[in-house]
Design an enzyme around this catalytic site. Structure first.
Site, short mmCIF file in Angstrom:
data_model
loop_
_atom_site.label_atom_id
_atom_site.label_comp_id
_atom_site.label_asym_id
_atom_site.label_seq_id
_atom_site.Cartn_x
_atom_site.Cartn_y
_atom_site.Cartn_z
CD GLU A 199 -3.21 -0.80 2.28
OE1 GLU A 199 -4.04 -1.78 2.06
OE2 GLU A 199 -2.74 -0.10 3.39
CD GLU A 201 -1.09 3.40 4.09
OE1 GLU A 201 -1.14 4.22 4.92
OE2 GLU A 201 -1.51 2.15 4.16
NE ARG A 235 -4.78 -5.52 -0.21
CZ ARG A 235 -4.89 -4.33 0.17
NH1 ARG A 235 -5.53 -4.10 1.16
NH2 ARG A 235 -4.09 -3.31 -0.45
CE LYS A 251 -4.79 -3.21 5.66
NZ LYS A 251 -4.34 -2.43 4.67
CD GLU A 361 -6.85 1.45 -5.25
OE1 GLU A 361 -7.86 1.93 -5.91
OE2 GLU A 361 -5.86 1.38 -4.53
#
Length: 421
Positions: A199, A201, A235, A251, A361
């Site tokens: 991810e 960030e 995931r 996570k 995504e």
């Protein structure tokens, strides 16, 4: 603001992440084997711990602010001390500084330096604050008509993560085991994660503690600086565990941050406003002015022994909620914040396919594999893959960057419990 010239010539290159305009803070292993505080300048590190030990830097009446080898103690001194020290460091490193020749003895090459955690993470909170990301993920799981949860446009959604698993760039990340349950399985099984993800960030670091609710303006003043952040995500573990309470073990494996903390002061010229609101925010979340930053971001993926492919490019200004809003909301219940608290922005995604900040995504849940320059494809991360996050705010002939934020995926252990029963 134009480029500020330094007597460290490499800092004047338009390609460096670390001009005099930046002066980010990091920690490194010095020749004495101890952790030292350092400032990145061009391709060098200014050894602040040794400067302090030799009496060339002193913070008011404090004798050993930098002796601990990270920036936690310095952060606790507050904004006035941050500004004064930044002004001193700028003067020391500026072109024409009278002590330049003597200061060369305190420069260490970045090449080969072992970087360490730049601060002690007190607590870690991760948010879900990019509308593009939340819409994409919601569309995958709930359909376009129910993509955003009802509360999303009113509240910065977040969850409390694990400070203990925050690691510095360059730390390998072991593929985790966990409970997995496929759509056709009656019961879960305990197995290595298959759908391991990144991810992209930004992380905001709290430098001023609080004991009660703070405003968005006050929250912005509490922020010490920013890092790149990769919140590694399992995931398939997440899909089984996240209802009803949200992410937990999915996570907890690792969260990687860049080795350099870019101070908020270095980002001031790049402030931009958050997007136009689709729903009026409650008063305590309204921003008095621009609270985001124009920071170009990218993700590179390199299979083991093969060249890197940039798989995504986006910008921090795509966020719907700023770090100041996230922090203000965090305190709204009376939750106290501490020096060293880390706030993850949540995955940062743009409006185009190549600007999505996670493989979830980019591959639309694994249905549309990403093709790498090597000819290989990826649905999710494979063992040996190295992920590199990069980011920089781009000024007039210079850039304010964070350095690489990297991690390599190691295979899952054959037996995570080592045969213990």
């Amino acid at each position: 603001m134009p480029l500020l010239k330094s007597w460290v010539e490499s800092a004047n290159s338009p390609d460096t992440d670390f001009p005099l305009n930046n002066l980010p803070y990091g920690s490194f292993r010095a020749e004495d084997g101890e952790a030292h505080c350092g400032i990145a300048i061009g391709d060098m590190i200014l050894d602040v711990t040794t400067l302090e030990a030799d009496g060339l830097v002193q913070m008011d009446d404090e004798d050993t602010v930098f002796a601990f080898g990270d920036w936690t103690e310095f952060m606790s001194l507050g904004p006035a001390a941050w500004a004064a020290f930044r002004a001193t460091a700028t003067e020391m490193l500026a072109k024409g500084a009278p002590d330049a020749e003597a200061l060369t003895a305190y420069l260490v090459p970045q090449a080969g330096a072992r970087m360490l955690m730049p601060f002690m993470v007190a607590e870690y909170t991760d948010f879900y604050a990019s509308k593009n990301h939340a819409t994409n993920v919601g569309t995958m799981f709930r359909g376009a008509e129910n993509a955003l949860p009802q509360n999303w446009l009113s509240i910065p959604i977040g969850y409390n993560g694990r400070a203990s698993s925050v690691v510095v760039s360059g730390t390998d990340v072991r593929r985790p085991w966990g409970q997995l349950k496929g759509p056709n399985d009656d019961l879960p099984r305990f197995a290595p994660c298959v759908r391991f993800d990144l991810e992209l960030e930004m992380g905001a670091i709290v430098g001023v503690p609080s004991e009660g609710p703070v405003t968005v303006t006050e929250a912005d003043e509490m922020l010490f600086g920013y890092v790149l952040l990769n919140d590694w995500s399992a995931r398939d573990i997440q899909a089984w565990e996240y209802q009803p309470l949200g992410p937990f073990q999915s996570k907890a494996t690792a969260t990687t941050i860049s080795p350099w903390i870019v101070p908020k002061a270095a980002l001031e010229p790049f402030r931009v406003s958050t997007p136009e609101r689709e729903r009026v925010l409650l008063d305590y979340l309204k921003e008095p002015g621009p609270m985001l930053y124009d920071i170009a971001l990218e993700v590179g993926l390199a299979p083991e022994g093969k060249p890197e492919t940039v798989i995504a490019r986006t910008n921090y200004k795509e966020m719907y909620y700023s770090s100041a809003q996230q922090l203000a909301h965090h305190t709204s219940s009376g939750c106290p914040m501490s020096v060293g608290d880390l706030l993850g922005s949540g995955t940062i995604s743009g409006t185009t396919k190549d600007s999505r900040g996670a493989l979830l995504e980019l591959t639309w849940g694994g249905k549309e594999p990403v093709t790498l320059d090597s000819g290989e494809t990826r649905n999710f991360l494979e063992d040996g893959d190295t992920l590199t996050l990069r980011g920089a705010a781009k000024g007039d002939g210079y850039r304010v960057g964070f350095g690489d934020c990297t991690g390599t995926v190691l295979p899952a252990l054959d037996d995570p419990y080592g045969g213990r029963k």
